[in-house]
Design a protein around this motif. Structure first.
Motif, mmCIF file in Angstrom:
data_model
loop_
_atom_site.group_PDB
_atom_site.id
_atom_site.type_symbol
_atom_site.label_atom_id
_atom_site.label_comp_id
_atom_site.label_asym_id
_atom_site.label_seq_id
_atom_site.Cartn_x
_atom_site.Cartn_y
_atom_site.Cartn_z
ATOM 1 N N UNK A 40 0.831 -1.210 0.000
ATOM 2 C CA UNK A 40 0.000 0.000 0.000
ATOM 3 C C UNK A 40 0.864 1.257 0.000
ATOM 4 N N UNK A 41 1.945 1.237 0.782
ATOM 5 C CA UNK A 41 2.861 2.383 0.814
ATOM 6 C C UNK A 41 3.432 2.651 -0.576
ATOM 7 N N UNK A 42 3.812 1.579 -1.270
ATOM 8 C CA UNK A 42 4.406 1.728 -2.602
ATOM 9 C C UNK A 42 3.378 2.262 -3.599
ATOM 10 N N UNK A 43 2.145 1.804 -3.498
ATOM 11 C CA UNK A 43 1.091 2.308 -4.387
ATOM 12 C C UNK A 43 0.853 3.794 -4.149
ATOM 13 N N UNK A 44 0.880 4.198 -2.863
ATOM 14 C CA UNK A 44 0.708 5.614 -2.539
ATOM 15 C C UNK A 44 1.885 6.433 -3.071
ATOM 16 N N UNK A 45 3.097 5.870 -2.938
ATOM 17 C CA UNK A 45 4.287 6.584 -3.414
ATOM 18 C C UNK A 45 4.215 6.795 -4.930
ATOM 19 N N UNK A 46 3.769 5.758 -5.648
ATOM 20 C CA UNK A 46 3.681 5.869 -7.105
ATOM 21 C C UNK A 46 2.645 6.910 -7.525
#
Length: 216
Positions: A40-46
Motif C-alpha cells: 500500500x505504501x508503494x502504491x501511494x508513493x507511485x
C-alpha cells in the motif's frame, strides 16, 4: 467454548488478533500484514510520484512515516481491508447512511470489527450465538441477542468505529460445533490486566471473596 479460536493480545498486534479471531485460525502473521502495508505504501508513493518526483509534495511524502503501519505493530484499516479481500470479504461502515438505510437488525449479520485509538477487535456470530473476541480479554465473551444492539450502541458512544463484515467466512470448528448446541457462560472473562492483578491480590491477601466479575 474450547472450540472457539481466541488469540490473546501480544504487543500491539491487535490487527492480527482481530483478523485471526474473525477468521477463527492463524491466518495472518505480522510479516503478512507488513507485506500488505508495504504494498500500500508503494502504491501511494507511485501515485504521489505522478505529480512529479521533484515536487515539494513528493519530497514531503517521502519524509513522512507510513500511514499503514508503525514499529509498534499497528496496522491501518486499509491493511485490514486488503487482508480480508483475499478471502472475498468486505467492510461496510456500520453507521454510514448507506448501511443504516438498509435497516438490518445486527443479529442478522455475521460479524463486526471495531476500532478505537488503534485497537482492533472482533465480534462474531458462531452457531446461533454472538461472542466478543477482543484480544484484551482472557477468553471469548458471550453476548446475548438482546444485548448485541445495545453493546454496539455503547461502543459507538465511546468513540469506536464499527465495520460490518460482508461475504462468506471460512468454515471453522466452532461454527460446526455451535450450530448444534448453545453454550452458557457462568463467569464473564476479565481483561487480561485485571486477571493478572487479581492473581497478584490473591497471592498476597488470600482468596478473593468478592464473587464473579459481572462485566457488561
Amino acid at each position: 467454548m474450547d472450540s472457539i479460536f481466541h488469540e490473546k493480545q501480544e504487543g500491539s498486534l491487535c490487527a492480527q488478533h482481530c483478523l485471526n479471531n474473525l477468521l477463527q485460525g492463524e491466518y495472518f502473521t505480522p510479516v503478512d500484514l507488513s507485506s500488505i502495508a508495504h504494498q500500500l505504501d508503494e502504491e501511494e508513493r507511485m501515485r504521489m510520484a505522478e505529480g512529479g518526483m521533484a515536487s515539494e509534495e513528493y519530497r514531503t511524502f517521502l519524509q513522512q512515516p507510513s500511514g499503514n503501519m508503525d514499529d509498534s505493530g499497528f496496522f491501518s484499516i486499509q491493511v485490514i481491508s486488503n487482508a480480508l479481500r483475499v478471502w472475498g470479504l468486505e467492510l461496510i461502515l456500520f453507521n454510514s447512511r448507506e448501511y443504516q438505510s438498509l435497516m438490518i437488525n445486527p443479529i442478522n449479520e455475521k460479524a463486526f470489527i471495531c476500532n478505537y485509538k488503534e485497537h482492533w477487535f472482533t465480534i462474531r456470530k458462531l452457531g446461533q450465538q454472538w461472542f466478543n473476541l477482543n484480544s484484551l480479554l482472557t477468553g471469548p465473551e458471550l453476548i446475548s441477542d438482546t444485548y448485541l444492539a445495545l453493546f454496539l450502541a455503547q461502543l459507538q458512544q465511546e468513540g469506536y468505529s464499527i465495520f460490518v463484515i460482508r461475504g462468506n467466512l471460512p468454515e471453522c470448528e466452532a461454527e460446526q460445533i455451535l450450530a448444534f448446541m448453545r453454550v452458557q457462560q457462568q463467569q464473564r472473562p476479565r481483561l487480561i490486566g485485571e486477571e493478572e492483578a487479581q492473581t497478584t491480590r490473591v497471592s498476597h491477601s488470600g482468596p478473593d471473596r468478592s464473587g464473579p466479575w459481572s462485566g457488561r
